[in-house]
Structure formats: C-alpha cells, structure tokens
Design a protein around this motif. Structure first.
Motif, PDB file in Angstrom:
ATOM      1  N   LEU A  73       0.851  -1.182   0.000  1.00 35.63           N
ATOM      2  CA  LEU A  73       0.000   0.000   0.000  1.00 35.63           C
ATOM      3  C   LEU A  73       0.890   1.238   0.000  1.00 35.63           C
ATOM      4  CD1 LEU A  73      -2.696  -1.050   2.624  1.00 35.63           C
ATOM      5  CD2 LEU A  73      -2.710  -1.392   0.155  1.00 35.63           C
ATOM      6  N   THR A  74       0.541   2.204  -0.811  1.00 32.32           N
ATOM      7  CA  THR A  74       1.361   3.404  -0.955  1.00 32.32           C
ATOM      8  C   THR A  74       0.549   4.643  -0.607  1.00 32.32           C
ATOM      9  OG1 THR A  74       0.766   3.629  -3.297  1.00 32.32           O
ATOM     10  CG2 THR A  74       2.719   2.311  -2.770  1.00 32.32           C
ATOM     11  N   THR A  75       1.228   5.767  -0.512  1.00 39.95           N
ATOM     12  CA  THR A  75       0.541   7.040  -0.324  1.00 39.95           C
ATOM     13  C   THR A  75       0.262   7.653  -1.695  1.00 39.95           C
ATOM     14  OG1 THR A  75       2.666   8.187  -0.116  1.00 39.95           O
ATOM     15  CG2 THR A  75       1.588   7.454   1.921  1.00 39.95           C
ATOM     16  N   ASP A  76      -0.802   8.399  -1.761  1.00 42.04           N
ATOM     17  CA  ASP A  76      -1.227   9.033  -3.003  1.00 42.04           C
ATOM     18  C   ASP A  76      -1.741  10.420  -2.646  1.00 42.04           C
ATOM     19  OD1 ASP A  76      -3.273   9.832  -5.102  1.00 42.04           O
ATOM     20  OD2 ASP A  76      -2.529   8.002  -6.032  1.00 42.04           O
ATOM     21  N   LYS A  77      -1.217  11.445  -3.268  1.00 38.84           N
ATOM     22  CA  LYS A  77      -1.565  12.819  -2.922  1.00 38.84           C
ATOM     23  C   LYS A  77      -3.069  13.062  -2.970  1.00 38.84           C
ATOM     24  CE  LYS A  77      -0.593  17.632  -4.145  1.00 38.84           C
ATOM     25  NZ  LYS A  77       0.134  18.540  -5.069  1.00 38.84           N
ATOM     26  N   GLU A  78      -3.733  12.447  -3.937  1.00 37.54           N
ATOM     27  CA  GLU A  78      -5.171  12.685  -4.096  1.00 37.54           C
ATOM     28  C   GLU A  78      -5.976  12.128  -2.928  1.00 37.54           C
ATOM     29  OE1 GLU A  78      -8.744  12.023  -7.396  1.00 37.54           O
ATOM     30  OE2 GLU A  78      -6.799  11.043  -7.680  1.00 37.54           O
ATOM     31  N   PHE A  79      -5.486  11.035  -2.307  1.00 39.87           N
ATOM     32  CA  PHE A  79      -6.265  10.357  -1.277  1.00 39.87           C
ATOM     33  C   PHE A  79      -5.613  10.396   0.100  1.00 39.87           C
ATOM     34  CE2 PHE A  79      -7.340   8.169  -5.309  1.00 39.87           C
ATOM     35  CZ  PHE A  79      -8.678   8.520  -5.358  1.00 39.87           C
ATOM     36  N   ALA A  80      -4.527  11.137   0.256  1.00 42.69           N
ATOM     37  CA  ALA A  80      -3.853  11.225   1.559  1.00 42.69           C
ATOM     38  C   ALA A  80      -4.828  11.718   2.624  1.00 42.69           C
ATOM     39  CB  ALA A  80      -2.655  12.159   1.459  1.00 42.69           C
ATOM     40  N   PRO A  81      -4.703  11.150   3.866  1.00 38.16           N
ATOM     41  CA  PRO A  81      -3.668  10.240   4.367  1.00 38.16           C
ATOM     42  C   PRO A  81      -4.001   8.763   4.225  1.00 38.16           C
ATOM     43  CG  PRO A  81      -5.035  10.940   6.174  1.00 38.16           C
ATOM     44  CD  PRO A  81      -5.591  11.616   4.951  1.00 38.16           C
ATOM     45  N   CYS A  82      -5.023   8.423   3.447  1.00 37.77           N
ATOM     46  CA  CYS A  82      -5.374   7.016   3.249  1.00 37.77           C
ATOM     47  C   CYS A  82      -4.301   6.310   2.429  1.00 37.77           C
ATOM     48  CB  CYS A  82      -6.724   6.902   2.558  1.00 37.77           C
ATOM     49  SG  CYS A  82      -8.081   7.689   3.453  1.00 37.77           S
ATOM     50  N   LYS A  83      -4.316   4.989   2.467  1.00 39.96           N
ATOM     51  CA  LYS A  83      -3.374   4.177   1.704  1.00 39.96           C
ATOM     52  C   LYS A  83      -4.034   3.699   0.416  1.00 39.96           C
ATOM     53  CE  LYS A  83      -0.061   4.295   4.781  1.00 39.96           C
ATOM     54  NZ  LYS A  83      -0.739   5.054   5.849  1.00 39.96           N
ATOM     55  N   VAL A  84      -3.216   3.467  -0.617  1.00 35.45           N
ATOM     56  CA  VAL A  84      -3.738   3.134  -1.940  1.00 35.45           C
ATOM     57  C   VAL A  84      -3.009   1.929  -2.531  1.00 35.45           C
ATOM     58  CG1 VAL A  84      -3.954   3.951  -4.324  1.00 35.45           C
ATOM     59  CG2 VAL A  84      -4.493   5.493  -2.423  1.00 35.45           C
ATOM     60  N   PHE A  85      -3.766   1.045  -3.161  1.00 34.95           N
ATOM     61  CA  PHE A  85      -3.218  -0.020  -3.995  1.00 34.95           C
ATOM     62  C   PHE A  85      -3.598   0.313  -5.430  1.00 34.95           C
ATOM     63  CE2 PHE A  85      -4.201  -4.318  -5.978  1.00 34.95           C
ATOM     64  CZ  PHE A  85      -2.901  -4.550  -6.379  1.00 34.95           C
ATOM     65  N   HIS A  86      -2.583   0.547  -6.270  1.00 32.35           N
ATOM     66  CA  HIS A  86      -2.818   0.924  -7.664  1.00 32.35           C
ATOM     67  C   HIS A  86      -2.666  -0.321  -8.529  1.00 32.35           C
ATOM     68  CE1 HIS A  86      -1.903   4.003 -11.106  1.00 32.35           C
ATOM     69  NE2 HIS A  86      -3.019   3.325 -11.289  1.00 32.35           N
ATOM     70  N   TYR A  87      -3.779  -0.737  -9.135  1.00 37.10           N
ATOM     71  CA  TYR A  87      -3.826  -1.961  -9.947  1.00 37.10           C
ATOM     72  C   TYR A  87      -3.980  -1.591 -11.414  1.00 37.10           C
ATOM     73  CZ  TYR A  87      -6.116  -6.026 -12.126  1.00 37.10           C
ATOM     74  OH  TYR A  87      -6.472  -7.056 -12.968  1.00 37.10           O
ATOM     75  N   VAL A  88      -3.021  -2.021 -12.222  1.00 39.13           N
ATOM     76  CA  VAL A  88      -3.079  -1.796 -13.670  1.00 39.13           C
ATOM     77  C   VAL A  88      -2.798  -3.121 -14.362  1.00 39.13           C
ATOM     78  CG1 VAL A  88      -2.138  -0.533 -15.643  1.00 39.13           C
ATOM     79  CG2 VAL A  88      -2.248   0.577 -13.400  1.00 39.13           C
ATOM     80  N   GLU A  89      -3.659  -3.494 -15.301  1.00 42.44           N
ATOM     81  CA  GLU A  89      -3.451  -4.761 -16.000  1.00 42.44           C
ATOM     82  C   GLU A  89      -4.065  -4.713 -17.392  1.00 42.44           C
ATOM     83  OE1 GLU A  89      -3.952  -9.585 -15.394  1.00 42.44           O
ATOM     84  OE2 GLU A  89      -4.260  -8.223 -13.720  1.00 42.44           O
TER      85      GLU A  89
END
Length: 203
Positions: A145-161
């Motif tokens: 899980l990473t940080t993302d400026k748009e959703f801070a301070p929540c954590k984000v999983f970015h899935y691309v496939e």
C-alpha cells in the motif's frame, strides 16, 4: 497553520490546498478545496473532518475527552459512508459497518483494454494493517500500500493490467488489521468484480 479559539483548543488545517485559506464550509465549497481539518484540545485530536474538491469526503473522527475514538467513518458525502465504527468509553466496538477497503477509482486506457484502478484503504484506527489480494484466481499474495496525494492520508493499492483477452477481472482482498486497544488481529474480506466495459462507477 492553525486558528486558536482559546488557549486549550486549536484547529489544525492540513493537506493540499486547505492550509493556505480561511477555513469555513462556504470557503471550502466555493474554492473546491481538498484536505482535512483537525480540532485539537490539549494536544489530543478531538475531531477530523475531510473534504475533496469542496465537498465532504473522506475520514471523519470524533473522540472522547481522553482522545480515544468515539466515532470513525469514511464519508462519501455528508450523509453516506462506506465504513464506520462506533465505540464506547471502554474502547469497545459497539457498531460497525463495511470494511477498510472504502473506495475505488476506475480509469482505463483509450482502447478499453486496460484496467487502471486505485483501491483506497483506511488504517488510522488500526495499529497496523496488512493486505493480501487474489487476482483472477492466481492465489493470495501480499500487496504494497502506498501514499497518493489525491487520497492522503489514506493508503492506496494501484492496480493496472492489460485485460485485452478478458471481459472482467475479479479481485479478492483479505485485510488483517491489528486493533489499537487490545492488539487483536481482525480479518476483513472484500470481493470486487470489475468489467473493462465503459460506464463503471466509483465504489
């Protein structure tokens, strides 16, 4: 930046654009600001209210006098939430709805053959959280899980496939969350069935 109402309480404003403007609901809405406003009393967080593009969106926290949580939610507007908890003064959970996977934002390539999804998790009320994901039946594995400026301070999983050979993708999530009050591990599960067809909405 903060605005003090008396010697013992202050409003802390953080994240993105809110920090450099006078914080009123009207100003936040009119200027489409994003971020969080926190009320601190004797250095203890009593309230958190979150905004996205001028609207109520994100974490909301109300605490007891000792700083322990009384109410926590992830709000998608002024009325609705995708996750909430209510606590008593003994720090026990008396009501809960949803799970820490609170939101997803779906994008996509111009050809429609790429799934590009940001999954948003909340972890403020846990001392730790680990997430595993099973994508299209490949088996569970731990995800970062990473940080993302748009959703801070929540954590984000970015899935691309690339899903050019598929009409859908099925993601199974397991979330292992360590409770702050007693150290117990609580497991949550969520399943998301995604189509690559246009017209998908946010969770």
């Amino acid at each position: 930046m903060f605005f003090a109402s008396d010697a013992k309480s202050k409003l802390i404003v953080s994240a993105n654009q809110i920090h450099d403007r006078l914080v009123t609901p009207e100003r936040i809405k009119n200027n489409q600001l994003s971020g969080q406003a926190m009320l601190l009393i004797n250095d203890s967080i009593r309230e958190i209210h979150s905004y996205r593009r001028g609207e109520i969106w994100g974490e909301e926290l109300i605490s007891f006098e000792d700083g322990s949580p009384k109410f926590y939610a992830f709000k998608t507007d002024s009325v609705n939430s995708t996750f909430h908890r209510i606590y008593n003064r003994q720090r026990q959970i008396v009501e809960e709805m949803g799970d820490p996977l609170v939101y997803m934002l779906i994008g996509g390539g111009k050809t429609g053959d790429t799934l590009d999804v940001k999954f948003v998790f909340v972890d403020r009320i846990f001392s730790s959280m680990e997430v595993e994901c099973n994508i299209n039946g490949r088996g569970y594995s731990k995800i970062a899980l990473t940080t993302d400026k748009e959703f801070a301070p929540c954590k984000v999983f970015h899935y691309v496939e690339d899903v050019s050979g598929l009409n859908r993708a099925v993601l199974l999530f397991k979330m292992f969350c360590k409770e702050m009050n007693n150290g117990e591990i609580k497991e949550y599960r969520d399943t998301l069935d995604l189509s690559k067809k246009p017209g998908m909405a946010d969770k």
